[in-house]
Design a protein around this motif. Sequence first.
Motif, PDB file in Angstrom:
ATOM      1  N   MET A   7     -47.690  -9.589   3.367  1.00 23.12           N
ATOM      2  CA  MET A   7     -46.866 -10.315   3.620  1.00 23.12           C
ATOM      3  C   MET A   7     -46.005 -11.076   4.894  1.00 23.12           C
ATOM      4  SD  MET A   7     -43.396 -10.282   1.316  1.00 23.12           S
ATOM      5  CE  MET A   7     -42.678  -8.981   1.490  1.00 23.12           C
ATOM      6  N   SER A   8     -46.120 -11.831   5.432  1.00 24.23           N
ATOM      7  CA  SER A   8     -45.469 -12.325   6.737  1.00 24.23           C
ATOM      8  C   SER A   8     -44.355 -11.507   7.157  1.00 24.23           C
ATOM      9  CB  SER A   8     -45.467 -13.456   7.457  1.00 24.23           C
ATOM     10  OG  SER A   8     -44.209 -14.240   6.616  1.00 24.23           O
ATOM     11  N   THR A   9     -43.585 -11.077   7.809  1.00 20.88           N
ATOM     12  CA  THR A   9     -42.620 -10.811   8.049  1.00 20.88           C
ATOM     13  C   THR A   9     -41.448 -12.339   7.728  1.00 20.88           C
ATOM     14  OG1 THR A   9     -42.836  -9.611  10.350  1.00 20.88           O
ATOM     15  CG2 THR A   9     -40.814 -10.082   9.969  1.00 20.88           C
ATOM     16  N   THR A  10     -41.520 -13.264   8.924  1.00 23.86           N
ATOM     17  CA  THR A  10     -41.046 -14.484   8.027  1.00 23.86           C
ATOM     18  C   THR A  10     -40.881 -15.079   6.870  1.00 23.86           C
ATOM     19  OG1 THR A  10     -41.938 -15.513  10.090  1.00 23.86           O
ATOM     20  CG2 THR A  10     -40.929 -17.074   8.551  1.00 23.86           C
ATOM     21  N   GLN A  11     -41.997 -14.460   6.201  1.00 25.13           N
ATOM     22  CA  GLN A  11     -42.006 -14.624   4.220  1.00 25.13           C
ATOM     23  C   GLN A  11     -40.660 -13.332   3.750  1.00 25.13           C
ATOM     24  OE1 GLN A  11     -45.514 -13.600   2.159  1.00 25.13           O
ATOM     25  NE2 GLN A  11     -44.622 -15.813   0.431  1.00 25.13           N
ATOM     26  N   SER A  12     -41.141 -12.607   4.188  1.00 27.32           N
ATOM     27  CA  SER A  12     -40.022 -11.354   3.755  1.00 27.32           C
ATOM     28  C   SER A  12     -38.659 -11.419   4.081  1.00 27.32           C
ATOM     29  CB  SER A  12     -40.197 -10.176   4.507  1.00 27.32           C
ATOM     30  OG  SER A  12     -39.816  -9.020   4.463  1.00 27.32           O
ATOM     31  N   GLU A  13     -38.271 -11.362   5.173  1.00 26.98           N
ATOM     32  CA  GLU A  13     -37.052 -12.040   5.848  1.00 26.98           C
ATOM     33  C   GLU A  13     -36.385 -13.262   4.969  1.00 26.98           C
ATOM     34  OE1 GLU A  13     -37.827 -12.605  10.069  1.00 26.98           O
ATOM     35  OE2 GLU A  13     -37.995 -10.836  10.477  1.00 26.98           O
ATOM     36  N   ARG A  14     -37.164 -14.716   4.960  1.00 32.29           N
ATOM     37  CA  ARG A  14     -37.123 -15.552   4.189  1.00 32.29           C
ATOM     38  C   ARG A  14     -36.573 -14.828   2.192  1.00 32.29           C
ATOM     39  NH1 ARG A  14     -40.338 -20.624   3.784  1.00 32.29           N
ATOM     40  NH2 ARG A  14     -41.907 -19.389   2.506  1.00 32.29           N
ATOM     41  N   LEU A  15     -37.691 -13.763   1.544  1.00 30.28           N
ATOM     42  CA  LEU A  15     -36.903 -13.777   0.538  1.00 30.28           C
ATOM     43  C   LEU A  15     -36.087 -12.883   0.594  1.00 30.28           C
ATOM     44  CD1 LEU A  15     -41.177 -13.007  -0.438  1.00 30.28           C
ATOM     45  CD2 LEU A  15     -39.046 -14.770  -1.957  1.00 30.28           C
ATOM     46  N   ARG A  16     -35.860 -11.942   1.572  1.00 31.24           N
ATOM     47  CA  ARG A  16     -34.703 -10.885   1.194  1.00 31.24           C
ATOM     48  C   ARG A  16     -33.392 -12.095   1.487  1.00 31.24           C
ATOM     49  NH1 ARG A  16     -33.610  -5.853   1.380  1.00 31.24           N
ATOM     50  NH2 ARG A  16     -35.722  -4.871   1.718  1.00 31.24           N
ATOM     51  N   GLU A  17     -33.201 -12.982   2.171  1.00 31.15           N
ATOM     52  CA  GLU A  17     -32.177 -14.081   2.462  1.00 31.15           C
ATOM     53  C   GLU A  17     -31.790 -15.025   1.397  1.00 31.15           C
ATOM     54  OE1 GLU A  17     -32.474 -16.499   5.700  1.00 31.15           O
ATOM     55  OE2 GLU A  17     -32.783 -14.494   7.582  1.00 31.15           O
ATOM     56  N   LEU A  18     -33.007 -15.091   0.572  1.00 33.04           N
ATOM     57  CA  LEU A  18     -33.250 -15.777  -1.019  1.00 33.04           C
ATOM     58  C   LEU A  18     -32.484 -14.481  -1.841  1.00 33.04           C
ATOM     59  CD1 LEU A  18     -33.417 -18.430  -2.085  1.00 33.04           C
ATOM     60  CD2 LEU A  18     -35.863 -17.151  -2.393  1.00 33.04           C
ATOM     61  N   LEU A  19     -33.237 -13.110  -2.012  1.00 32.00           N
ATOM     62  CA  LEU A  19     -33.264 -11.978  -3.073  1.00 32.00           C
ATOM     63  C   LEU A  19     -31.692 -12.095  -3.114  1.00 32.00           C
ATOM     64  CD1 LEU A  19     -36.575 -12.240  -3.901  1.00 32.00           C
ATOM     65  CD2 LEU A  19     -35.462 -14.160  -4.688  1.00 32.00           C
ATOM     66  N   GLU A  20     -31.405 -11.199  -1.703  1.00 35.57           N
ATOM     67  CA  GLU A  20     -30.494 -10.013  -1.716  1.00 35.57           C
ATOM     68  C   GLU A  20     -29.271 -10.412  -2.202  1.00 35.57           C
ATOM     69  OE1 GLU A  20     -29.867  -6.701   1.537  1.00 35.57           O
ATOM     70  OE2 GLU A  20     -30.576  -8.629   2.556  1.00 35.57           O
TER      71      GLU A  20
END
Length: 172
Positions: free
Chosen positions: A1-14
């Motif tokens: 998983m790209s860092t960008t996708q990981s960061e985007r998912l974290r921002e969305l789900l956290e």
Amino acid sequence: MSTTQSERLRELLEPLVTSQGLDLEEIAVDSVGRKRVLRVVVDSDTGADLDRIADVSRALSARLDETDAMGEGEYTLEVGTPGAERLLTQHRHYVRATGRLVRFQLTEGEELVARILTVDDEGVDIEVPGVKGRRPTARRLTFDDIAKARVQVEFSRKEKQDHKDMTEEEEA
């Protein structure tokens, strides 16, 4: 998983996880054959029971369905807790492990298994079990001393307080 996708998912789900009274510990997207699996690990100071996990899973699923965060392909959402032998990486993990037996790998190379007694901002106070009839010894570790720490499963340990409570209930 790209860092960008990981960061985007974290921002969305956290925010959703936090609104359920839980901490978002980890997000991972893995490929399993042709499908992808989104694994979300949550926890809290009081733990996360099945009802709380089900509630957060429904909220995350609904939110992911509203967005393109996972792209167009199929994926499976798995929401769970860190597990019995969790790796301690943040201050709150050590606090949650108070009273538990932990295997410490120290930065100087020493390895020891000890029970966490207390945790503060600088480190942990531990009790190293005695060997061959010797008494346990107290020790202080700063977080800088610890290279790696993992909770150990104890199958035979009985909580002293739980045993006392059960005895009092039986007598009543």
